[in-house]
Design an enzyme around this catalytic site. Structure first.
Site, PDB file in Angstrom:
ATOM      1  N   CYS A  42       7.565 -56.184 -25.762  1.00  0.00           N
ATOM      2  CA  CYS A  42       7.359 -57.492 -25.137  1.00  0.00           C
ATOM      3  C   CYS A  42       8.636 -58.310 -25.303  1.00  0.00           C
ATOM      4  CB  CYS A  42       6.176 -58.212 -25.784  1.00  0.00           C
ATOM      5  SG  CYS A  42       5.837 -59.838 -25.079  1.00  0.00           S
ATOM      6  N   HIS A  43       9.017 -59.056 -24.263  1.00  0.00           N
ATOM      7  CA  HIS A  43      10.281 -59.799 -24.289  1.00  0.00           C
ATOM      8  C   HIS A  43      10.123 -61.265 -24.687  1.00  0.00           C
ATOM      9  CE1 HIS A  43       9.475 -60.369 -19.694  1.00  0.00           C
ATOM     10  NE2 HIS A  43       8.733 -61.162 -20.424  1.00  0.00           N
ATOM     11  N   HIS A  56       2.087 -62.330 -27.997  1.00  0.00           N
ATOM     12  CA  HIS A  56       1.963 -63.603 -27.278  1.00  0.00           C
ATOM     13  C   HIS A  56       1.502 -64.755 -28.171  1.00  0.00           C
ATOM     14  CE1 HIS A  56       1.606 -61.278 -23.214  1.00  0.00           C
ATOM     15  NE2 HIS A  56       2.864 -61.444 -23.607  1.00  0.00           N
ATOM     16  N   ASN A  74      -0.347 -55.484 -20.272  1.00  0.00           N
ATOM     17  CA  ASN A  74      -1.182 -56.464 -20.969  1.00  0.00           C
ATOM     18  C   ASN A  74      -2.656 -56.235 -20.648  1.00  0.00           C
ATOM     19  OD1 ASN A  74       0.920 -57.881 -22.230  1.00  0.00           O
ATOM     20  ND2 ASN A  74       1.300 -59.097 -20.396  1.00  0.00           N
TER      21      ASN A  74
END
Length: 457
Positions: free
Chosen positions: A179-180, A216, A157
């Site tokens: 990304c999880h 995000h 990130n």
């Protein structure tokens, strides 16, 4: 790489940040549990001793009878050695140390600006970008020179800025970001569906979603389980449980810096009609600063937490001790599924399977019609032999687009600022960020930017 009996062997993976005490162990675990691929992991890290410890941990894991995937781990002394001839490159680094991150996260508090993560958006994300971009310029140039045809998987990130930098420097690079956060929201939907529909054992993978947004700050405008539209199910649950939120059976938001009751994403659903598909700590940082992150008491009322760097430093001390135990053979890595998909995606790119998953790549295929083509967006894509085929996600609703664009604009600002060392652009990015905008005078915002640059670069 070679193929034999439905397996891919002799795969060469360069791991930049190979001394990691978090992602590297996750990666090792998933590799050990996948028997269809095998090869060599070249661990490169500026902290050679950390990479050496992971070399010992990985090679101990290889010897275990319960490890289906057999990988040789070795430390690479240089970036050139790590990358030359690599089939895949994994990037998982901490830009500098937690001392710099302490500046990122906590210095803005002097202006009443609070950050729950501080690595993607807000002042912390901007300054972290300024540290990270020069490193990714070097990585992109090295990939172009030593392994131009390799697939590059980024876990670092700020995700969008990292991937954007790779493509800016080397437009032909085959890079993507994993990304999880989307997986976490699928799990929440699965849990809510179980409770609302009286169905047991719903798997996260069976929650089919359309993903659109930026990392995000990602959204679902479609969610389905075996023909059942989950939007009314989600709405009914929120209508009945908004105040307490949703707490997973094995977690409690009050006892973990990472957990939450998902009340922020529920509120965003009420306001905008789409399912916000990231953790509340991340989502809150993309919104105006007088909303979810106004002050610590407001954060507490929404049932999520501010992840302090003091907590991260303490966790690092624990991981260092765990690394020592693992390298010495006093402890073994547990072989349990981690919930990540990176290894599955590698398997698909090797041609052994075909997968649809969320991915961060440039919007050049116009996956999201009303975002710029240069923006790095998060949508679904098909992964198959040597190819990623992005799926058209549609358009962001106008209200969500307005929330998203300041961040997309700032990604371009900070990229230019880092490449040209133009500090004025950093101050502009601060002023344009929703967490900061309207929270302090122009002079105070400029002074904060200057002080953070001086302290954290």
């Amino acid at each position: 790489m070679k193929y034999l009996n439905d397996k891919a062997e002799d795969i060469q993976i360069a791991y930049i940040g190979g001394g990691s005490r978090g992602w590297a162990w996750t990666f090792m675990t998933d590799l050990a549990m996948e028997g269809a691929i095998s090869g060599t992991i070249r661990l490169y890290d500026i902290d050679r001793e950390a990479a050496k410890a992971n070399e010992m941990i990985g090679n101990r894991l290889r010897q275990r009878a319960d490890a289906a995937g057999k990988w040789d781990y070795r430390v690479a002394e240089t970036l050139e050695e790590a990358l030359t001839g690599a089939d895949f490159v994994v990037i998982s680094i901490l830009p500098k140390t937690f001392d710099e991150m302490e500046i990122d996260v906590h210095m803005p508090e002097r202006l009443g600006i609070y950050q729950s993560v501080g690595d993607t958006a807000g002042p912390g994300g901007i300054i972290r970008s300024m540290r990270t971009i020069p490193m990714f310029v070097e990585f992109a140039e090295a990939v172009r020179k030593y392994c131009a045809d390799a697939w590059v998987i980024n876990y670092t990130n700020p995700m969008s800025v990292c991937v954007r930098t790779l493509y800016h420097v080397f437009p032909q690079i085959k890079a993507f970001g994993c990304c999880h956060e989307v997986f976490g929201t699928q799990k929440v939907l699965a849990g809510i569906a179980e409770r609302e529909l009286g169905i047991e054992g719903i798997k996260r993978e069976d929650i089919h979603v359309n993903v659109l947004g930026i990392n995000h700050f990602t959204w679902f405008d479609y969610a389905s389980y075996k023909g059942i539209d989950l939007f009314p199910v989600y709405k009914n649950y929120i209508d009945s449980h908004f105040e307490e939120g949703y707490e997973e059976n094995d977690h409690n938001w009050a006892n973990s810096t990472f957990e939450c009751a998902h009340r922020v994403k529920m509120d965003l659903f009420r306001r905008y009609g789409l399912i916000a598909a990231a953790g509340d700590r991340h989502l809150a940082e993309f919104m105006p600063g007088d909303e979810y992150l106004k002050d610590p008491e407001t954060v507490k009322s929404w049932k999520f937490g501010l992840t302090t760097v003091a907590w991260r430093k303490n966790q690092l001390r624990e991981r260092l001790e765990q690394s020592r135990r693992l390298a010495a053979g006093e402890e073994e890595i547990g072989l349990q599924p981690t919930g990540e998909e990176g290894i599955l995606l590698i398997k698909a790119l090797c041609g052994l399977t075909r997968v649809v998953s969320n991915v961060n790549i440039p919007n050049a295929g116009c996956q999201i019609r009303n975002l710029p083509e240069t923006a790095v967006v998060e949508t679904n894509a098909v992964f198959e032999r040597n190819a990623i085929r992005p799926l058209i996600a549609g358009s962001l609703p106008e209200e969500i687009l307005r929330l998203t664009m300041p961040h997309v604009e700032n990604h371009e600002r900070v990229l230019k600022a880092a490449l040209t060392t133009d500090r004025e652009l950093v101050a502009e990015a601060f002023a344009n960020d929703p967490l900061v905008k309207g929270r302090a005078s122009e002079a105070d915002i400029r002074k904060l930017a200057e002080d953070m640059l001086a302290a954290a670069l």
